[in-house]
Design a protein around this motif. Sequence first.
Motif, mmCIF file in Angstrom:
data_model
loop_
_atom_site.group_PDB
_atom_site.id
_atom_site.type_symbol
_atom_site.label_atom_id
_atom_site.label_comp_id
_atom_site.label_asym_id
_atom_site.label_seq_id
_atom_site.Cartn_x
_atom_site.Cartn_y
_atom_site.Cartn_z
ATOM 1 N N HIS A 46 -24.089 -48.056 34.048
ATOM 2 C CA HIS A 46 -24.971 -48.209 32.894
ATOM 3 C C HIS A 46 -25.314 -46.847 32.278
ATOM 4 N N LEU A 47 -25.656 -45.877 33.125
ATOM 5 C CA LEU A 47 -26.031 -44.550 32.631
ATOM 6 C C LEU A 47 -24.842 -43.824 32.007
ATOM 7 N N VAL A 48 -23.639 -44.081 32.513
ATOM 8 C CA VAL A 48 -22.435 -43.517 31.895
ATOM 9 C C VAL A 48 -22.203 -44.172 30.536
ATOM 10 N N GLU A 49 -22.341 -45.495 30.459
ATOM 11 C CA GLU A 49 -22.149 -46.206 29.190
ATOM 12 C C GLU A 49 -23.155 -45.761 28.131
ATOM 13 N N LEU A 50 -24.374 -45.449 28.571
ATOM 14 C CA LEU A 50 -25.403 -44.957 27.640
ATOM 15 C C LEU A 50 -25.142 -43.533 27.172
ATOM 16 N N GLY A 51 -24.318 -42.809 27.913
ATOM 17 C CA GLY A 51 -24.073 -41.412 27.582
ATOM 18 C C GLY A 51 -25.055 -40.462 28.238
ATOM 19 N N VAL A 52 -25.814 -40.948 29.233
ATOM 20 C CA VAL A 52 -26.761 -40.112 29.972
ATOM 21 C C VAL A 52 -26.013 -39.280 31.009
ATOM 22 N N LEU A 53 -25.008 -39.888 31.629
ATOM 23 C CA LEU A 53 -24.149 -39.218 32.604
ATOM 24 C C LEU A 53 -22.705 -39.332 32.140
ATOM 25 N N GLU A 54 -21.890 -38.390 32.597
ATOM 26 C CA GLU A 54 -20.453 -38.514 32.399
ATOM 27 C C GLU A 54 -19.763 -38.305 33.735
ATOM 28 N N ILE A 55 -18.607 -38.909 33.883
ATOM 29 C CA ILE A 55 -17.840 -38.772 35.117
ATOM 30 C C ILE A 55 -16.863 -37.623 34.924
ATOM 31 N N CYS A 56 -16.901 -36.672 35.861
ATOM 32 C CA CYS A 56 -16.050 -35.487 35.798
ATOM 33 C C CYS A 56 -15.334 -35.302 37.124
ATOM 34 N N PRO A 57 -14.222 -34.559 37.109
ATOM 35 C CA PRO A 57 -13.591 -34.211 38.388
ATOM 36 C C PRO A 57 -14.560 -33.380 39.225
ATOM 37 N N ALA A 58 -14.442 -33.491 40.533
ATOM 38 C CA ALA A 58 -15.337 -32.757 41.427
ATOM 39 C C ALA A 58 -15.217 -31.257 41.190
ATOM 40 N N SER A 59 -16.350 -30.584 41.206
ATOM 41 C CA SER A 59 -16.383 -29.145 40.953
ATOM 42 C C SER A 59 -15.718 -28.345 42.059
ATOM 43 N N ASP A 60 -15.532 -28.954 43.231
ATOM 44 C CA ASP A 60 -14.908 -28.237 44.345
ATOM 45 C C ASP A 60 -13.389 -28.459 44.409
ATOM 46 N N GLY A 61 -12.831 -29.150 43.411
ATOM 47 C CA GLY A 61 -11.398 -29.381 43.359
ATOM 48 C C GLY A 61 -10.909 -30.545 44.199
ATOM 49 N N SER A 62 -11.819 -31.234 44.890
ATOM 50 C CA SER A 62 -11.414 -32.381 45.712
ATOM 51 C C SER A 62 -11.084 -33.579 44.822
ATOM 52 N N ALA A 63 -10.645 -34.646 45.441
ATOM 53 C CA ALA A 63 -10.256 -35.854 44.701
ATOM 54 C C ALA A 63 -11.466 -36.666 44.231
ATOM 55 N N TYR A 64 -12.662 -36.295 44.668
ATOM 56 C CA TYR A 64 -13.863 -37.034 44.288
ATOM 57 C C TYR A 64 -14.190 -36.856 42.814
ATOM 58 N N LYS A 65 -14.965 -37.779 42.310
ATOM 59 C CA LYS A 65 -15.507 -37.681 40.954
ATOM 60 C C LYS A 65 -16.995 -37.378 41.063
ATOM 61 N N GLU A 66 -17.524 -36.747 40.054
ATOM 62 C CA GLU A 66 -18.945 -36.417 40.032
ATOM 63 C C GLU A 66 -19.594 -36.977 38.771
ATOM 64 N N TYR A 67 -20.869 -37.282 38.884
ATOM 65 C CA TYR A 67 -21.680 -37.740 37.761
ATOM 66 C C TYR A 67 -22.502 -36.548 37.285
#
Length: 154
Positions: A60-81
């Motif tokens: 919901h927060l991503v759809e609202l534009g409050v958060l965005e999903i980005c690649p992990a800052s540490d280069g891992s396969a995880y995604k970050e909000y």
Amino acid sequence: MAKQESLTGSECPVARTLEAIGERWCLMIIREAFDDVRRFSEFQKNLGLAKNILAARLKHLVELGVLEICPASDGSAYKEYVLTECGRSVFPIVIAMRQWGERYMFEKGETHSVLLDNELEQTILPLEVRSTQGKKLEPGDCHRRLMVKEEDSA
């Protein structure tokens, strides 16, 4: 129990804001994001929230534009909000709620968290509503008027 009517079409900005981010878990997720929490597992650990509810609120927060999903800052396969500009602009709302809670929701001698300025290690000043001339405004000093939004305003 009767289903509540959506406030998304209301002329009142407070009503629309409550409809968008006023649910407690949305605000708690945003609060955690201000503390640099970015990963699903960190949100879940810190909030103790069921995975399905957390996933729905993050979506919901991503759809609202409050958060965005980005690649992990540490280069891992995880995604970050990560908070967007829209999300970061919620900061004064959270601060106002925090300051109100500090003042009215704790008994004398009761322990609670405080927010400190990183540079000075001091508590922040209470938020105030001010006119364009800098005068402190109280509720009786303001009124509402309907306007048509023409461009983004700060």
